[in-house]
Every structure is written in structure tokens, then in C-alpha cells.
Design an enzyme around this catalytic site. Structure first.
Site, PDB file in Angstrom:
ATOM      1  N   HIS A 264      18.716 -39.686 -31.677  1.00 43.84           N
ATOM      2  CA  HIS A 264      17.704 -38.670 -31.957  1.00 43.84           C
ATOM      3  C   HIS A 264      18.239 -37.353 -31.418  1.00 43.84           C
ATOM      4  O   HIS A 264      19.147 -37.323 -30.589  1.00 43.84           O
ATOM      5  CB  HIS A 264      16.341 -39.010 -31.336  1.00 43.84           C
ATOM      6  CG  HIS A 264      16.353 -39.075 -29.837  1.00 43.84           C
ATOM      7  ND1 HIS A 264      16.311 -37.966 -29.044  1.00 43.84           N
ATOM      8  CD2 HIS A 264      16.422 -40.129 -29.004  1.00 43.84           C
ATOM      9  CE1 HIS A 264      16.347 -38.322 -27.773  1.00 43.84           C
ATOM     10  NE2 HIS A 264      16.419 -39.643 -27.719  1.00 43.84           N
TER      11      HIS A 264
ATOM     12  N   LYS B 101      12.438 -32.664 -37.428  1.00 43.66           N
ATOM     13  CA  LYS B 101      12.242 -32.915 -35.994  1.00 43.66           C
ATOM     14  C   LYS B 101      12.997 -34.167 -35.562  1.00 43.66           C
ATOM     15  O   LYS B 101      12.961 -35.187 -36.223  1.00 43.66           O
ATOM     16  CB  LYS B 101      10.755 -33.063 -35.689  1.00 43.66           C
ATOM     17  CG  LYS B 101      10.469 -33.186 -34.200  1.00 43.66           C
ATOM     18  CD  LYS B 101       9.100 -32.669 -33.877  1.00 43.66           C
ATOM     19  CE  LYS B 101       8.784 -32.803 -32.416  1.00 43.66           C
ATOM     20  NZ  LYS B 101       9.558 -31.969 -31.553  1.00 43.66           N
TER      21      LYS B 101
END
Length: 149
Positions: free
Chosen positions: A12, A37
Site C-alpha cells: 500500500h 488512495k
């Protein structure tokens, strides 16, 4: 000047940081460019930004460093499941399947994406905490509870 490109990807918040003689020259998260995101993919645009900021080409890099060691991470995952066995048996097959199908082999796509760095530019792997530690004298405790890597 000795130029090092640090890369975080495939988990991530993919990002890149460029260091010149050990000092941060530029850094960017890929999500700033993709507007996704927690963007996990290889940070092509963040890398391009960092190189542009310093007026460099990929061939100017001394090395490229990936923020983690996949083998170490997989070993830690197995040790954790063994420590709580049989408690994690329900999630174990899915987690191991995900690892063997993608995360375990992240070195291959990483190297493929770094080919543009030119010949002779080594691709190195470091421990997650070594890559994110602000100074050698500071220890970090990760959310997973480990700190000795």
C-alpha cells in the site's frame, strides 16, 4: 554524487525517494499522481518526479533499493501462524495462496520495472524497518509486533 532510488510498492502507499550521497533530494507517493488512495502499484510517476526534481536520468542511479525482503516477510508470516496454531487455520490457506501468487514473487516484477535503470545498476532489497528508520539509533515497533529485522 552517489544517487540511490528507494522504492516502496506492491503493498500500500507506493512511493519513491531519491537520495544523493545519503541525503533526501526528492520523494513522492504514487497516489499524488494517480489519485488512487493507498495506491499499491509500482510507482512509475513518483520515480519520474524524483528524477525530474534532481535533473537525472535513470541511468545516473548507483542503485535501486526495495523497502522489504519478501523471503523474510513470508518467513515471519509462517512463524506467526505456527505460533498460534491451530487458531489461524481458517485464514491460513487464503493468506498463503495470496503470498505464493503475488507477494512472494514481487522481486520479479520489481526487477522488470527497474530495467530502465540501465545496465550495472544493482537492485537491492533491505528490511522494512531499516528502510523506514529515521536514524540508526531509533528502533521502531511495527503494527505486526515485530522489530528485530
Amino acid at each position: 554524487m552517489n544517487w540511490t532510488l528507494g522504492i516502496s510498492a506492491y503493498y500500500h502507499d507506493a512511493a519513491a525517494a531519491l537520495l544523493g550521497d545519503g541525503q533526501i533530494v526528492a520523494a513522492a507517493q504514487e497516489e499524488r499522481f494517480t489519485r488512487i488512495k493507498n495506491e499499491p502499484d509500482f510507482p512509475r510517476q513518483a520515480i519520474a518526479f524524483c528524477l525530474r526534481q534532481a535533473g537525472l536520468k535513470a541511468a545516473d542511479l548507483a542503485c535501486v533499493v526495495f523497502y522489504d525482503k519478501p523471503v523474510l516477510k513470508f518467513t515471519r508470516l509462517l512463524e506467526t501462524y505456527l505460533a498460534v496454531a491451530p487458531g489461524g487455520w481458517r485464514t491460513f490457506p487464503e493468506v498463503v495462496s495470496n503470498w505464493l501468487g503475488g507477494n512472494w514473487t514481487c522481486a520479479r516484477p520489481f526487477a522488470k520495472n527497474c530495467r530502465s535503470c540501465g545496465r550495472g545498476c544493482p537492485i537491492l532489497f533491505t528490511s522494512h524497518h531499516q528502510a523506514t528508520r529515521p536514524a540508526p539509533s531509533i528502533r521502531r515497533l511495527h503494527g505486526g509486533g515485530h522489530f528485530n529485522d
